[in-house]
Design an enzyme around this catalytic site. Structure first.
Site, PDB file in Angstrom:
ATOM      1  N   THR A 154       0.820  -0.857   0.195  1.00 29.14           N
ATOM      2  CA  THR A 154       0.343   0.259  -0.427  1.00 29.14           C
ATOM      3  C   THR A 154       1.148   1.615  -0.170  1.00 29.14           C
ATOM      4  O   THR A 154       1.768   1.208   0.597  1.00 29.14           O
ATOM      5  CB  THR A 154      -0.703   0.026   1.311  1.00 29.14           C
ATOM      6  OG1 THR A 154      -1.511  -1.317   1.557  1.00 29.14           O
ATOM      7  CG2 THR A 154      -1.565   1.447   1.539  1.00 29.14           C
ATOM      8  N   GLY A 184      -9.600  -3.790   3.953  1.00 28.88           N
ATOM      9  CA  GLY A 184      -8.151  -3.307   5.083  1.00 28.88           C
ATOM     10  C   GLY A 184      -8.250  -2.103   5.967  1.00 28.88           C
ATOM     11  O   GLY A 184      -9.218  -1.374   5.428  1.00 28.88           O
ATOM     12  N   ASP A 185      -7.095  -2.128   6.090  1.00 29.52           N
ATOM     13  CA  ASP A 185      -7.145  -0.686   6.890  1.00 29.52           C
ATOM     14  C   ASP A 185      -6.774   0.633   5.765  1.00 29.52           C
ATOM     15  O   ASP A 185      -6.982   1.243   7.050  1.00 29.52           O
ATOM     16  CB  ASP A 185      -5.033  -0.998   7.889  1.00 29.52           C
ATOM     17  CG  ASP A 185      -4.248  -1.164   6.626  1.00 29.52           C
ATOM     18  OD1 ASP A 185      -4.775  -1.996   5.916  1.00 29.52           O
ATOM     19  OD2 ASP A 185      -3.836  -0.398   7.053  1.00 29.52           O
ATOM     20  N   THR A 205       1.149  -0.480   6.681  1.00 25.54           N
ATOM     21  CA  THR A 205       1.096  -0.934   5.424  1.00 25.54           C
ATOM     22  C   THR A 205       0.689  -2.252   6.324  1.00 25.54           C
ATOM     23  O   THR A 205       2.078  -2.570   7.422  1.00 25.54           O
ATOM     24  CB  THR A 205       2.222  -0.316   4.703  1.00 25.54           C
ATOM     25  OG1 THR A 205       1.857  -1.422   3.397  1.00 25.54           O
ATOM     26  CG2 THR A 205       3.625  -0.342   4.796  1.00 25.54           C
ATOM     27  N   GLY A 206       0.772  -3.161   5.268  1.00 24.20           N
ATOM     28  CA  GLY A 206       0.646  -4.790   6.326  1.00 24.20           C
ATOM     29  C   GLY A 206      -0.638  -5.519   6.650  1.00 24.20           C
ATOM     30  O   GLY A 206      -1.267  -5.163   5.379  1.00 24.20           O
ATOM     31  N   GLY A 208      -3.950  -5.430   7.269  1.00 28.68           N
ATOM     32  CA  GLY A 208      -5.490  -4.666   7.577  1.00 28.68           C
ATOM     33  C   GLY A 208      -5.819  -5.373   8.875  1.00 28.68           C
ATOM     34  O   GLY A 208      -6.553  -4.895   9.598  1.00 28.68           O
TER      35      GLY A 208
END
Ligand code: SD4
Length: 325
Positions: A154, A184-185, A205-206, A208
């Site tokens: 992201t 996601g987040d 990022t990662g 979510g």
């Protein structure tokens, strides 16, 4: 009051070109909102970044569903879209939604209809190359599960302008092979992003699903507001969330963040071995850093020539067929 301090920071190497252009804009007294939108749009438009915008990897059904958000740290106005298809620049739609009093976070068909009605550019976002990645993944086993970094990085970007205004924006195609409708987040306020010009901004990022369990971006901004340096705020928030997840949820996914305060000082933290980020401010030319975890700290150093060249080779290499299916 003009304070001559400015800054810009973003997740992952892919932000470098857009960030460099926007750094010039900020140095020339450009505003934080246009700087962040212009840079994230550039990442969305670039076909070889397979995790954001055009060329983004599709969901399980082969459709590209995009999430994006924008937040203005002066007014706290925020807008976001999730699961939108066939629209060229989700981040611009999110920014337009941030001006709406109601309906500022929209998903799927409703968001698409609104964007089309407002005249946002429509585009087939699935490229031949992304389709090759999809077909390859379909032939490989999915037993390894979803990995947020398998082509999925992201872009989250923060800008601070010389009027002390801070903005943040995100854009992503989410997890590769996500279920249709999964969000996601990245478009979720407080998780994928947060900005408050009186304190600072953060973006993540990662995975979510796990970043959202800790409202990580909001948490980091509050910590900076209480006086922590950006680096302390980022590290403490990431490793405390990871510890809580391990103790109470039994596992923790990938968590990486960047943040910046009102002075243009920045921080980055990660629980993985290699997280790249890009930053520039009134004292630093645009620079790619590589961060890695070292216990409960994150160490980072400038990416060297070899790494930068390998990156360029990797993103443009032909999509390899799996040896064994
Ligand atoms: C998501 N956080 O949709 C995004 C994916 C990501 O690097 O950042 N990957 O969960």
């Amino acid at each position: 009051m003009v304070n001559h301090q400015w800054g810009i920071i973003a997740t992952w190497r892919m932000a470098y070109e857009g960030l460099s252009a926007s750094a010039k804009l900020l140095a020339d007294k450009g505003d934080a909102r246009s700087a962040v939108l212009q840079a994230v749009k550039q990442v969305e438009d670039y076909p070889l970044y397979k995790s954001v915008g055009y060329g983004g990897l599709p969901n399980q059904d082969g459709e590209v569903e995009l999430d994006a958000a924008f937040m203005d740290g002066d007014s706290l106005a925020m807008g976001a879209v999730a699961g939108v298809r066939n629209l060229a620049n989700p981040v611009l739609i999110a920014a337009a939604l941030s001006e709406e009093r109601f309906n500022s976070f929209m998903v799927g068909g409703g968001a698409e209809q609104w964007a089309i009605h407002k005249g946002f550019e429509q585009k087939q976002m699935l490229t031949e190359r992304a389709l090759q990645h999809y077909r390859k993944r379909c032939r490989e086993t999915l037993a390894r599960g979803l990995n947020p970094y398998t082509g999925h990085d992201t872009v989250g970007m923060i800008t601070l302008d010389q009027n002390s205004k801070i903005c943040v924006a995100t854009s992503t195609s989410g997890l590769f092979m996500k279920r249709p409708g999964r969000v996601g987040d990245s478009p979720v306020s407080g998780s994928g992003f947060y900005a408050d010009s009186t304190m600072g901004a953060a973006t993540a990022t990662g995975l979510g699903e796990d970043l959202m369990k800790g409202c990580i971006s909001y948490e980091i901004v509050q910590r900076m507001g209480r006086g922590m340096t950006p680096q302390m705020a980022a590290e403490s928030a990431v490793y405390e969330l990871e510890a809580r997840l391990l103790a109470r949820y039994g596992r923790a996914g990938d968590l990486s963040v960047v943040c910046m305060n009102r002075e243009g000082e920045f921080g980055a933290a990660t629980n993985i071995d290699s997280f790249s980020f890009v930053v520039a401010n009134h004292t630093l030319a645009p620079t790619v850093f590589l961060a890695r975890r070292e216990g409960d700290h994150t160490l980072y150093s400038e990416a060297d020539e070899t790494w930068l060249n390998a990156y360029l080779a990797r993103i443009s290499a032909p999509v390899e067929e799996p040896h064994h299916v």
